[in-house]
Enzyme design. Structure first.
Site, PDB file in Angstrom:
ATOM      1  N   GLU A   1       0.765  -1.080   0.049  1.00 32.21           N
ATOM      2  CA  GLU A   1       0.188  -0.012   0.121  1.00 32.21           C
ATOM      3  C   GLU A   1       0.923   1.300  -0.025  1.00 32.21           C
ATOM      4  O   GLU A   1       0.712   2.101   0.793  1.00 32.21           O
ATOM      5  CB  GLU A   1      -0.851   0.039   1.161  1.00 32.21           C
TER       6      GLU A   1
ATOM      7  N   GLU B   1      -6.213 -10.702  -1.449  1.00 32.82           N
ATOM      8  CA  GLU B   1      -6.979 -10.352  -0.251  1.00 32.82           C
ATOM      9  C   GLU B   1      -8.423 -10.394  -0.768  1.00 32.82           C
ATOM     10  O   GLU B   1      -9.133  -9.213  -0.557  1.00 32.82           O
ATOM     11  CB  GLU B   1      -6.646  -9.039   0.418  1.00 32.82           C
TER      12      GLU B   1
HETATM   13  O1  9MR Z   1      -7.616  -8.335   8.141  1.00 32.03           O
HETATM   14  C1  9MR Z   1      -6.758  -7.624   8.691  1.00 32.03           C
HETATM   15  C2  9MR Z   1      -7.193  -6.966  10.230  1.00 32.03           C
HETATM   16  O2  9MR Z   1      -7.525  -8.332  11.007  1.00 32.03           O
HETATM   17  C3  9MR Z   1      -6.264  -6.102  10.843  1.00 32.03           C
HETATM   18  O3  9MR Z   1      -6.913  -5.511  12.111  1.00 32.03           O
HETATM   19  C4  9MR Z   1      -5.876  -4.990   9.902  1.00 32.03           C
HETATM   20  C5  9MR Z   1      -4.902  -4.247  10.620  1.00 32.03           C
HETATM   21  O4  9MR Z   1      -3.697  -5.004  10.706  1.00 32.03           O
HETATM   22  O5  9MR Z   1      -5.507  -5.665   8.957  1.00 32.03           O
HETATM   23  C6  9MR Z   1      -6.161  -6.404   8.084  1.00 32.03           C
HETATM   24  O6  9MR Z   1      -5.574  -6.915   6.770  1.00 32.03           O
HETATM   25  C7  9MR Z   1      -5.435  -5.801   5.876  1.00 32.03           C
HETATM   26  C8  9MR Z   1      -4.015  -6.297   5.055  1.00 32.03           C
HETATM   27  O7  9MR Z   1      -3.031  -6.692   6.126  1.00 32.03           O
HETATM   28  C9  9MR Z   1      -3.525  -5.165   4.329  1.00 32.03           C
HETATM   29  N1  9MR Z   1      -4.650  -4.819   3.239  1.00 32.03           N
HETATM   30  C10 9MR Z   1      -6.038  -4.485   3.919  1.00 32.03           C
HETATM   31  C11 9MR Z   1      -6.429  -5.673   4.795  1.00 32.03           C
HETATM   32  C12 9MR Z   1      -7.913  -5.084   5.521  1.00 32.03           C
HETATM   33  O8  9MR Z   1      -7.768  -4.016   6.210  1.00 32.03           O
END
Ligand code: 9MR
Length: 378
Positions: free
Chosen positions: A163, A268
């Site tokens: 990102e 994802e």
């Molecule tokens: O699914 C993840 C969630 O459980 C966490 O709280 C959050 C913060 O770490 O991250 C979510 O996963 C993210 C991923 O790592 C990067 N792309 C966006 C995803 C959804 O927010």
């Protein structure tokens, strides 16, 4: 007399069985997800620590049955794995890797550099000032080298930078960018490749169908290639909704990335089934954006109505159909979680909603929408 009636009953039963098997056309056996896409792309699932530790037994049995690749939903993020400068926490990440090895899966590491969930010590000195470019480079090198080396030969590929680009194509104004400028990205790839020359290395981001973002990533991939750096594929996160992304834009993005000579992946995938909370119809997945709970934004507490489900189904199939169409360049389709009740989308961007974004429902059943692939040759 009694014996005769018994024999007669057996004859009737045998005849009925014979008749049923003769009349019924043989049903094709339903394939698992990984079997359905075998030879096309890997079928991945992001797993949480309850799953990798074996505590969520029901989920684990489905993960092992349907998926041949896993990614760590949270346990390899900087704040978890490297909470203090001189302290790494390996237990959860080790367990995650062991889970994948035990079940013969392709293991993916997520993520080495990300502006979000980065431990607070990373960018500051003991007085609280931002560190110099040299100090940050040293910290990045240590972080990446230590993690990638630990799992060398065991983790197949890494989301090296997550990102980094905004929807309009400009660089995100993260601390990485403020301190090092664009250089932090090639530097991260250099460190990761040095630590494990055989590991696959990826860029990864959301809202990739946006033209500005797409162009910026095409340019960035070209720059990494010009520098002779190793990059294998780009991760299109594919956090989608009921009306975004536009599938033509998504297809153009896939084509544009393939055009750079590297592979693509949906890393994802989930489809948000609920109304878009953002007034501007936001399509991103920025975890820092938050709203207070509102009942009207949570309309399907008792299940999705048929018309919405139909739209949702066509969105899911649209994504899988694209992956199949470009399967020669598609390395992996990875779901961001196993079943609806475990998805981050029940709590983002608004807490406490009942969402339906994944392929397995709240009773751990594979949704019928996937029969398009599991019941047929395609
Ligand atoms: O699914 C993840 C969630 O459980 C966490 O709280 C959050 C913060 O770490 O991250 C979510 O996963 C993210 C991923 O790592 C990067 N792309 C966006 C995803 C959804 O927010």
């Amino acid at each position: 007399m009694r014996k005769q009636r018994f024999t007669f009953q057996y004859i009737i039963l045998a005849a009925a069985l014979l008749l049923t098997s003769a009349c019924s056309t043989p049903q094709p056996a339903e394939k698992t997800l990984k079997e359905a896409f075998d030879g096309k792309f890997l079928m991945g699932c992001a797993i949480n620590v309850d799953q990798s530790s074996g505590r969520d037994v029901v989920a684990d049995s489905l993960i092992v049955r349907h998926f041949n690749s896993i990614v760590a939903e949270n346990c390899m993020k900087c704040e978890k794995i490297h909470p203090l400068e001189n302290e790494y926490f390996w237990d959860d990440a080790d367990q995650f890797v062991q889970f994948g090895e035990k079940n013969n899966m392709v293991i993916i590491g997520h993520c080495l550099l990300w502006h979000s969930q980065c431990a607070p010590w990373f960018f500051h000195d003991e007085k609280g000032n931002l560190v110099s470019a040299d100090v940050l480079k040293q910290r990045i090198r240590d972080h990446i080298t230590t993690i990638v080396t630990r799992y060398k030969g065991r983790v197949r590929g890494w989301d090296v930078v997550n990102e980094a680009i905004m929807d309009d194509g400009t660089y995100r104004d993260s601390y990485f960018y403020q301190i090092l400028g664009e250089e932090f990205i090639p530097f991260a790839f250099e460190c990761a490749h040095a630590a494990d020359p055989d590991a696959e290395l990826y860029l990864n981001d959301y809202s990739m169908a946006k033209p500005g973002k797409r162009e910026a990533y095409v340019k960035l991939i070209g720059q990494l290639q010009e520098k002779g750096l190793h990059i294998d594929a780009i991760g299109i996160q594919a956090h989608a909704g009921m009306d975004y992304p536009d599938m033509n834009d998504m297809e153009q993005t896939i084509q544009a990335y393939i055009g750079t000579g590297i592979d693509v992946m949906f890393t994802e995938l989930d489809i948000n089934a609920l109304p878009n909370v953002f007034e501007n119809g936001n399509e991103n997945a920025a975890v820092e954006e938050r709203f207070e709970y509102e009942q009207r934004m949570n309309p399907y507490v008792n299940g999705m109505p048929a018309d919405s489900l139909q739209v949702w189904n066509s969105r899911v199939q649209g994504m899988f159909d694209l992956a199949l169409k470009y399967h020669e360049h598609f390395r992996r389709v990875c779901m961001w979680g196993l079943c609806d009740q475990q998805s981050w989308l029940n709590d983002w961007p608004m807490p406490g909603r009942t969402n339906y974004p994944l392929l397995f429902d709240r009773n751990y059943r594979l949704k019928p929408v996937m029969q398009k692939y599991t019941m047929t040759a395609h």
